[in-house]
Design a protein around this motif. Structure first.
Motif, mmCIF file in Angstrom:
data_model
loop_
_atom_site.group_PDB
_atom_site.id
_atom_site.type_symbol
_atom_site.label_atom_id
_atom_site.label_comp_id
_atom_site.label_asym_id
_atom_site.label_seq_id
_atom_site.Cartn_x
_atom_site.Cartn_y
_atom_site.Cartn_z
ATOM 1 N N ASP A 46 -0.703 -6.924 -2.062
ATOM 2 C CA ASP A 46 -0.980 -5.815 -2.968
ATOM 3 C C ASP A 46 -0.111 -5.946 -4.207
ATOM 4 O OD1 ASP A 46 -2.844 -4.605 -1.330
ATOM 5 O OD2 ASP A 46 -1.369 -3.362 -0.307
ATOM 6 N N VAL A 81 -1.952 0.621 -7.460
ATOM 7 C CA VAL A 81 -1.993 -0.455 -6.467
ATOM 8 C C VAL A 81 -3.324 -1.184 -6.582
ATOM 9 C CG1 VAL A 81 -1.888 -1.082 -4.027
ATOM 10 C CG2 VAL A 81 -0.526 0.845 -4.876
ATOM 11 N N SER A 110 -5.394 -3.817 -4.541
ATOM 12 C CA SER A 110 -5.436 -4.445 -3.224
ATOM 13 C C SER A 110 -6.270 -5.726 -3.233
ATOM 14 C CB SER A 110 -6.029 -3.470 -2.204
ATOM 15 O OG SER A 110 -6.219 -4.106 -0.961
#
Length: 334
Positions: A12, A28, A30
């Protein structure tokens, strides 16, 4: 105090802005979809994607926080533990960014970030407290004192709890990461469907490799047709039974630690802290043992940069900064 946090220890890519006790932004990106087809994180792919994502992720965090980079007081970054290539991308960017702005660089232990995640929302948890750090790579029981002092009471001797979930999920034909899939199926399953082993070692150490092996043998000892029928008709029950075995061990360790230390505050952090059964069972433990239980919001259980920014801000307040020669430490411990 305005701190930019950067986290890239695994798959991440994350950046966050922390200001005086408030998360101004937490971004974030991913890579889960990228690694799912391989059944786990491919280090080379992870580091290459960190290189591609680090600049836009940081830009998004600063924009979302409505902050100019010139106003930052420091850059906090994860320098271990984690995948060497992934860590190197985040640390290299953080060094260059801090040097360009002529502000301090603060290296943060990823596990310390998770421990601090209990304070990202609401009042600061009272110290000392017992903290269970559970994720795909780590399972540790830690006593946390003031001034960021940590005493590790026990840690896994083999597989981490999250790693066990991932490997069992693969045996069941589920996706990656496995923890969320197992949790979802377990909601309607019977945890008493099968009694998988619970390893309880001396002290507070953990072991989950036996559980993984037990599931492997449980499936292997059946014909292909029987396995197919079992997974079709009783997947939810199997997931519930596996989840119960993991959660029983974790909760039992925390219960014994509370009894032995007389602790009044406990916390569970890390990716596995998002598991619904573990969260419920820890709440029950809190009521039965008369202790305060803190579990971060789901967003802050997973790898994120808000916890790194906060931990970095605390270190900066205590007068700690890191040298420009700071290197990555893939096997760093608390």
């Amino acid at each position: 105090m305005l701190v930019l946090g950067i986290e890239s220890s695994c798959d991440d890519t994350a950046a966050a802005v922390w200001e005086d006790g408030t998360v101004r932004a937490n971004v974030v990106s991913s890579q889960a979809d990228l690694h799912e087809e391989y059944g786990g994180v491919v280090p080379e792919l992870a580091s290459r994607n960190h290189q591609r994502l680090i600049v836009p992720v940081v830009q998004r965090a600063l924009t979302k926080a409505e902050v100019d980079a010139e106003g930052l007081d420091a850059v906090a970054v994860t320098y271990g533990p984690g995948l060497p290539g992934s860590l190197l991308v985040g640390l290299s960017f953080a060094k260059a960014f801090a040097r360009g702005l002529d502000i301090p660089l603060i290296g943060v232990n990823h596990l310390e970030g998770h421990v601090c995640s209990v304070d990202l929302e609401g009042p600061r948890l009272g110290r000392p407290f017992l903290c269970l750090v559970v994720s795909g790579g780590h399972t540790e029981l830690v006593r946390v004192d003031e001034n960021a002092q940590h005493e590790v009471l026990g840690r896994t001797r083999d597989d981490a709890a999250g790693e066990a979930f991932d490997k069992v999920a693969q045996l069941f034909g589920l996706g990656y990461p496995g923890g969320p899939d197992i949790d979802r199926h377990a909601e309607t399953g019977d945890p008493a469907f099968h009694d998988f082993p619970r390893s309880r070692l001396d002290g507070f150490d953990f072991s989950f490799s036996g559980l993984k092996t037990s599931v492997l043998y449980y499936l292997r000892d059946r014909s292909a047709a029987e396995r197919k029928r079992l997974l079709a008709d009783h997947l939810d029950d199997l997931c519930a039974a596996v989840q119960a075995a993991v959660v029983d061990v974790l909760v039992d360790a925390m219960r014994r630690a509370v009894e032995e230390t007389g602790g009044e505050h406990v916390a569970v952090v890390g990716g596995v802290a998002a598991n619904s059964s573990l969260r419920r069972r820890m709440g029950v433990l809190g009521r039965e043992a008369g202790v305060d239980v803190s579990v971060p919001a789901l967003t802050y259980c997973m790898d994120n940069a808000a916890m790194i920014a906060q931990a970095g801000a605390r270190r900066l307040s205590a007068g700690h900064t890191s040298p420009a020669a700071l290197d990555v430490h893939p096997n760093l411990q608390l």
